[in-house]
Design a protein around this motif. Structure first.
Motif, PDB file in Angstrom:
ATOM      1  N   VAL A  45     149.287  60.434  78.604  1.00 22.22           N
ATOM      2  CA  VAL A  45     149.389  59.791  79.907  1.00 22.22           C
ATOM      3  C   VAL A  45     149.254  60.893  80.956  1.00 22.22           C
ATOM      4  CG1 VAL A  45     151.910  59.996  80.048  1.00 22.22           C
ATOM      5  CG2 VAL A  45     150.744  58.192  81.330  1.00 22.22           C
ATOM      6  N   VAL A  46     148.699  60.560  82.113  1.00 24.34           N
ATOM      7  CA  VAL A  46     148.462  61.556  83.158  1.00 24.34           C
ATOM      8  C   VAL A  46     149.317  61.250  84.382  1.00 24.34           C
ATOM      9  CG1 VAL A  46     146.768  62.566  84.743  1.00 24.34           C
ATOM     10  CG2 VAL A  46     146.114  62.029  82.382  1.00 24.34           C
ATOM     11  N   ILE A  47     150.116  62.222  84.791  1.00 27.42           N
ATOM     12  CA  ILE A  47     150.822  62.148  86.068  1.00 27.42           C
ATOM     13  C   ILE A  47     149.865  62.709  87.127  1.00 27.42           C
ATOM     14  CG2 ILE A  47     152.843  62.898  87.387  1.00 27.42           C
ATOM     15  CD1 ILE A  47     154.306  63.316  84.728  1.00 27.42           C
ATOM     16  N   PRO A  48     149.401  61.887  88.058  1.00 28.20           N
ATOM     17  CA  PRO A  48     148.377  62.348  89.003  1.00 28.20           C
ATOM     18  C   PRO A  48     148.898  63.440  89.941  1.00 28.20           C
ATOM     19  CG  PRO A  48     148.515  59.946  88.959  1.00 28.20           C
ATOM     20  CD  PRO A  48     149.721  60.459  88.244  1.00 28.20           C
ATOM     21  N   LYS A  49     147.995  64.273  90.375  1.00 28.01           N
ATOM     22  CA  LYS A  49     148.308  65.311  91.359  1.00 28.01           C
ATOM     23  C   LYS A  49     148.953  64.674  92.592  1.00 28.01           C
ATOM     24  CE  LYS A  49     146.184  68.905  94.252  1.00 28.01           C
ATOM     25  NZ  LYS A  49     144.926  69.590  94.617  1.00 28.01           N
ATOM     26  N   GLY A  50     150.029  65.277  93.064  1.00 24.59           N
ATOM     27  CA  GLY A  50     150.722  64.776  94.246  1.00 24.59           C
ATOM     28  C   GLY A  50     151.727  63.674  93.946  1.00 24.59           C
ATOM     29  N   GLN A  51     151.803  63.229  92.678  1.00 27.27           N
ATOM     30  CA  GLN A  51     152.746  62.179  92.282  1.00 27.27           C
ATOM     31  C   GLN A  51     153.863  62.779  91.422  1.00 27.27           C
ATOM     32  OE1 GLN A  51     152.340  59.004  93.525  1.00 27.27           O
ATOM     33  NE2 GLN A  51     150.682  59.998  94.663  1.00 27.27           N
ATOM     34  N   ALA A  78     154.364  58.582  85.986  1.00 26.33           N
ATOM     35  CA  ALA A  78     153.278  57.770  85.420  1.00 26.33           C
ATOM     36  C   ALA A  78     153.910  56.804  84.430  1.00 26.33           C
ATOM     37  CB  ALA A  78     152.239  58.642  84.738  1.00 26.33           C
ATOM     38  N   GLN A  79     153.319  55.640  84.295  1.00 30.19           N
ATOM     39  CA  GLN A  79     153.886  54.625  83.408  1.00 30.19           C
ATOM     40  C   GLN A  79     153.119  54.566  82.095  1.00 30.19           C
ATOM     41  OE1 GLN A  79     153.817  50.097  84.002  1.00 30.19           O
ATOM     42  NE2 GLN A  79     155.870  50.639  84.707  1.00 30.19           N
ATOM     43  N   VAL A  80     153.893  54.514  81.018  1.00 27.09           N
ATOM     44  CA  VAL A  80     153.344  54.338  79.679  1.00 27.09           C
ATOM     45  C   VAL A  80     153.671  52.911  79.237  1.00 27.09           C
ATOM     46  CG1 VAL A  80     153.415  55.116  77.287  1.00 27.09           C
ATOM     47  CG2 VAL A  80     153.739  56.766  79.145  1.00 27.09           C
ATOM     48  N   SER A 137     163.242  75.732  92.188  1.00 30.30           N
ATOM     49  CA  SER A 137     163.617  75.350  90.823  1.00 30.30           C
ATOM     50  C   SER A 137     162.381  74.896  90.047  1.00 30.30           C
ATOM     51  CB  SER A 137     164.662  74.236  90.852  1.00 30.30           C
ATOM     52  OG  SER A 137     164.118  73.069  91.437  1.00 30.30           O
ATOM     53  N   THR A 138     162.494  74.904  88.726  1.00 34.31           N
ATOM     54  CA  THR A 138     161.398  74.514  87.845  1.00 34.31           C
ATOM     55  C   THR A 138     161.478  73.026  87.523  1.00 34.31           C
ATOM     56  OG1 THR A 138     161.395  76.718  86.836  1.00 34.31           O
ATOM     57  CG2 THR A 138     160.303  74.943  85.611  1.00 34.31           C
ATOM     58  N   ASN A 139     160.393  72.295  87.710  1.00 33.27           N
ATOM     59  CA  ASN A 139     160.360  70.880  87.345  1.00 33.27           C
ATOM     60  C   ASN A 139     160.373  70.724  85.832  1.00 33.27           C
ATOM     61  OD1 ASN A 139     159.613  70.672  90.192  1.00 33.27           O
ATOM     62  ND2 ASN A 139     158.985  68.591  89.677  1.00 33.27           N
ATOM     63  N   VAL A 140     160.891  69.582  85.379  1.00 36.68           N
ATOM     64  CA  VAL A 140     160.848  69.255  83.951  1.00 36.68           C
ATOM     65  C   VAL A 140     160.115  67.939  83.771  1.00 36.68           C
ATOM     66  CG1 VAL A 140     162.960  70.507  83.363  1.00 36.68           C
ATOM     67  CG2 VAL A 140     163.093  68.096  84.025  1.00 36.68           C
ATOM     68  N   VAL A 141     159.451  67.811  82.640  1.00 36.42           N
ATOM     69  CA  VAL A 141     158.751  66.578  82.291  1.00 36.42           C
ATOM     70  C   VAL A 141     159.641  65.810  81.324  1.00 36.42           C
ATOM     71  CG1 VAL A 141     156.645  65.569  81.326  1.00 36.42           C
ATOM     72  CG2 VAL A 141     156.541  67.734  82.596  1.00 36.42           C
ATOM     73  N   GLU A 142     159.935  64.552  81.654  1.00 33.90           N
ATOM     74  CA  GLU A 142     160.913  63.800  80.860  1.00 33.90           C
ATOM     75  C   GLU A 142     160.656  62.299  80.984  1.00 33.90           C
ATOM     76  OE1 GLU A 142     164.691  64.794  82.553  1.00 33.90           O
ATOM     77  OE2 GLU A 142     164.284  63.778  84.450  1.00 33.90           O
ATOM     78  N   VAL A 192     157.219  58.181  82.538  1.00 32.59           N
ATOM     79  CA  VAL A 192     157.272  59.628  82.338  1.00 32.59           C
ATOM     80  C   VAL A 192     157.350  60.271  83.717  1.00 32.59           C
ATOM     81  CG1 VAL A 192     156.043  61.656  81.489  1.00 32.59           C
ATOM     82  CG2 VAL A 192     155.992  59.531  80.189  1.00 32.59           C
ATOM     83  N   SER A 193     158.280  61.212  83.873  1.00 32.32           N
ATOM     84  CA  SER A 193     158.559  61.769  85.197  1.00 32.32           C
ATOM     85  C   SER A 193     158.380  63.286  85.227  1.00 32.32           C
ATOM     86  CB  SER A 193     160.003  61.432  85.599  1.00 32.32           C
ATOM     87  OG  SER A 193     160.370  62.068  86.810  1.00 32.32           O
ATOM     88  N   TYR A 194     157.805  63.772  86.345  1.00 33.79           N
ATOM     89  CA  TYR A 194     157.784  65.207  86.659  1.00 33.79           C
ATOM     90  C   TYR A 194     158.961  65.432  87.591  1.00 33.79           C
ATOM     91  CZ  TYR A 194     155.834  69.766  88.112  1.00 33.79           C
ATOM     92  OH  TYR A 194     155.639  71.106  88.364  1.00 33.79           O
ATOM     93  N   SER A 195     160.119  65.681  87.027  1.00 33.22           N
ATOM     94  CA  SER A 195     161.382  65.660  87.773  1.00 33.22           C
ATOM     95  C   SER A 195     161.731  67.040  88.329  1.00 33.22           C
ATOM     96  CB  SER A 195     162.521  65.178  86.868  1.00 33.22           C
ATOM     97  OG  SER A 195     162.254  63.892  86.361  1.00 33.22           O
TER      98      SER A 195
END
Length: 301
Positions: A119-125, A128-130, A32-37, A71-74
């Motif tokens: 804001v940057v969601i780090p690789k492997g995570q 990230a918090q804003v 499935s495709t992740n969404v940023v939210e 912010v989540s890479y869900s």
């Protein structure tokens, strides 16, 4: 014979179509495709079916306060590389929400908050918090503020259609804003009764809170309780839009025959005790067949 052949043909055609549909449907979460939210920063304050989700948070009257939002890479996967998420504000979302829900929210003015551009969601995570900075001490108490934050773009992943924009209702609260345990009595001409309930006192201004009148909140009776910080004396007036005739406070005694045995307690004269965070209130209004008077003590929970 021909009829049987037709049935068999239809069955084989149906199997083929079903097979094709299954091939096209993505039922495997691993593909499935992740969404940023945005993740929910608190409980929903918006009704079901609303285009945008609304959340509410109150802040002490400080020059600056933090409002952390995630912010989540869900989805099934972690971030395959650093994901840069661009943030912004979508004022049109507030207009749409007001029109849909028949509300009158005001967009928080730009001088009352700061929000990071990215804001940057780090690789492997996955998250990230804003940290949004707001300025509660400068809020206009006459306004119903909302900050409509938006994910404008993401370097990887698809921006969520449901939680790519969320509405943050932000309020400033004074030092009296809290939940209190109320004990007392309503002296009513035909229905006298005890009062014992939890009541929330809600900020109206830096020194005023709104509270349910007696036990009549369900009927629209609310009072504004204003504290003089210099003397801790309390003034009671009808809240905006409150039902009933103007309320009268009784500082020296209740009108007869409503004077109870304990009505002359030393602090039961519309005062606030900052040491114990307790209100001593005595107030009432004239109804069709006499006074309705409430005397109560409210202790902060």
């Amino acid at each position: 014979m021909n009829y049987s052949i037709k049935i068999a043909g239809l069955f084989l055609f149906g199997m083929a179509v079903t097979s094709c549909l299954k091939d096209d449907m993505n039922l495997d979460p691993d593909t499935s495709t992740n969404v940023v939210e945005f993740k929910n920063p608190s409980s929903f304050a918006s009704p079901s079916g609303s285009t945008y989700s609304l959340y509410s948070k109150s802040f002490d009257l400080a020059p600056e306060a933090d409002y952390p939002v995630t912010v989540s890479y869900s989805g099934a996967h972690v971030a395959p590389q650093d994901i840069t998420v661009t943030l912004g504000v979508d004022t049109a979302a507030v207009t749409q929400y007001n029109n849909e829900q028949e509300e009158e929210y005001d967009v928080l003015e730009s001088n009352l908050y700061t929000i990071p551009a990215t804001v940057v969601i780090p690789k492997g995570q996955r998250t990230a918090q804003v940290v949004i900075k707001v300025k509660p001490s400068q809020f206009d108490f006459a306004k119903n503020y909302v900050l409509p934050i938006q994910i404008k773009s993401a370097s990887t992943g698809v921006v969520s259609g449901n939680f790519g924009t969320i509405l943050l209702a932000v309020k400033a609260k004074n030092i009296y804003d809290a939940t209190y345990e109320s004990t007392g009595y309503v002296y009513h001409p035909t229905a006298p009764r005890a009062v014992h309930a939890d009541k929330h006192m809600e900020t109206v201004s830096p020194t005023t809170v709104k509270v349910e009148l007696g036990d009549l909140g369900g009927s629209g009776y609310f009072a504004n309780v204003t504290v003089d910080p210099a003397t801790n004396k309390v003034t009671i007036t009808p809240a905006a839009g409150a039902a009933g005739a103007p309320y009268t406070q009784f500082n020296t005694g209740l009108p007869t025959p409503y004077m109870p045995a304990w009505a002359n307690a030393s602090k039961a004269n519309n005062t606030y005790d900052p040491a114990t965070k307790t209100f001593y209130l005595r107030y009432g209004y004239m109804g069709g067949n006499g006074w309705r008077v409430t005397e109560e003590i409210l202790v902060r929970q």
